[in-house]
Design an enzyme around this catalytic site. Sequence first.
Site, PDB file in Angstrom:
ATOM      1  N   ASP A  57     -25.966 -54.770 -10.315  1.00  0.00           N
ATOM      2  CA  ASP A  57     -26.961 -54.563  -9.256  1.00  0.00           C
ATOM      3  C   ASP A  57     -28.095 -55.542  -9.495  1.00  0.00           C
ATOM      4  O   ASP A  57     -27.910 -56.528 -10.217  1.00  0.00           O
ATOM      5  CB  ASP A  57     -27.452 -53.105  -9.329  1.00  0.00           C
ATOM      6  CG  ASP A  57     -27.923 -52.558  -7.997  1.00  0.00           C
ATOM      7  OD1 ASP A  57     -28.822 -53.166  -7.406  1.00  0.00           O
ATOM      8  OD2 ASP A  57     -27.396 -51.529  -7.550  1.00  0.00           O
ATOM      9  N   HIS A  91     -33.805 -51.609  -6.497  1.00  0.00           N
ATOM     10  CA  HIS A  91     -32.536 -50.936  -6.258  1.00  0.00           C
ATOM     11  C   HIS A  91     -31.792 -50.640  -7.554  1.00  0.00           C
ATOM     12  O   HIS A  91     -31.300 -49.529  -7.768  1.00  0.00           O
ATOM     13  CB  HIS A  91     -31.672 -51.795  -5.339  1.00  0.00           C
ATOM     14  CG  HIS A  91     -30.458 -51.113  -4.818  1.00  0.00           C
ATOM     15  ND1 HIS A  91     -29.237 -51.186  -5.438  1.00  0.00           N
ATOM     16  CD2 HIS A  91     -30.273 -50.337  -3.732  1.00  0.00           C
ATOM     17  CE1 HIS A  91     -28.347 -50.491  -4.755  1.00  0.00           C
ATOM     18  NE2 HIS A  91     -28.943 -49.967  -3.709  1.00  0.00           N
ATOM     19  N   SER A 265     -24.857 -46.373  -1.599  1.00  0.00           N
ATOM     20  CA  SER A 265     -25.258 -46.833  -2.929  1.00  0.00           C
ATOM     21  C   SER A 265     -25.571 -45.644  -3.828  1.00  0.00           C
ATOM     22  O   SER A 265     -25.087 -45.547  -4.958  1.00  0.00           O
ATOM     23  CB  SER A 265     -26.483 -47.734  -2.833  1.00  0.00           C
ATOM     24  OG  SER A 265     -26.159 -48.998  -2.336  1.00  0.00           O
TER      25      SER A 265
END
Length: 388
Positions: A57, A91, A265
């Site tokens: 990520d 994120h 996600s």
Amino acid sequence: MLTAARAVAAVLLALTGQTGAAAVPVRDQQQWVLDALNVEQAWTVTKGAGVTVAVVDSGVDDGVKELKGRVTKGPDMTSGTAVHDVPPGRHGTAMAALIAGSGTGDGLIGIAPESRILSLPMATDDEPVIGIPPAPDAETAAESPLARALRYAANHGAQVVSMSIGSYGPVKSEREAVSYALGKGVVLVAAAGNDGLTQYAQDKGTSYWSFPAGYPGVIGVAATDKQGRRASFSSDNLSVLVSAPGVGVPVVKRGSGYELSEGTSSAAALISGVAALVKSRHPALRPDQVAQALAAGARGRPAAGYDDQIGFGVVDAAAALNAAAALAGRPSGVVDPSGKEHFGSGEAPVPQRPGPDPLRLWLYGGGTLVALITFCGAIVVLNQRRES
């Protein structure tokens, strides 16, 4: 071939920016998620100790209280060099805490709070990219950032890889890296994608396939709401194996604080945490067996048993541990304290050894012998009658 930034951004979820933490403690906000996955029951057996989950990520902020001392930073996967000073991303930090948040100071607690994180950054851009048409298969000898990340994870002790990322179209080097990691016993989990509301999905009744979720052997995860129904944005196609909460899921903010998230996600990160629980309890289980355990224990199963919207249903962590125990031939230890045997007796049945059943062999052999004696006796009687 897709660029690294585009590959990461394709299904990065958009965080809503809501906090709500001042009014309601984050642990109270996330209780519905823990209940939906039946995590607290699973914690009576394991909290993920001994398992490392690689988070492919953006970078992870190891300074947030929930992740302090729990994160190992790998190199920048976009460059193929040994650069480790990638700045933390919003994120990646959110996903890592959903998996392994310690809950320190009444903070957010992850699904596998005793597991560790291996951060494998692929981008610093956390903005989602939507509406990209499917790309052709990139048959190239060049190794993609995701392929590098998968091989690095497999070679550096990760038992689970969480991929809340995606792009359209398979890549040869990634297919090969997926096979390599699976061969090393690494469980691969990926977001199915957030294309459920695209014009293509509405016209065709199915969504574009997103990769790595679409590669064989990867556990594709769809998103559900608080009622266990498929989230409207969640991609629906045959890459979906199981589902998990993906609407209004509390996550840790980079730096400090909390906010709510939406997207497959978050669902993929949650399932990566459940996979970590299974691998902690049954480290010898193969990736396909872990996937089987997740599917077998799922709740809210579609009427047909499976569909391409929520797969086999919403994962139940405790039931997945019981199913994994049955596959491993060991007692699970997960027992419902209410005594109602929500997950069975807590003792997994030992699988029968393959091959013939001895009792049936004796019965068959005995029956054959009796029939043979009867037949021979009948012949003797007939011969005697003819002679007389």
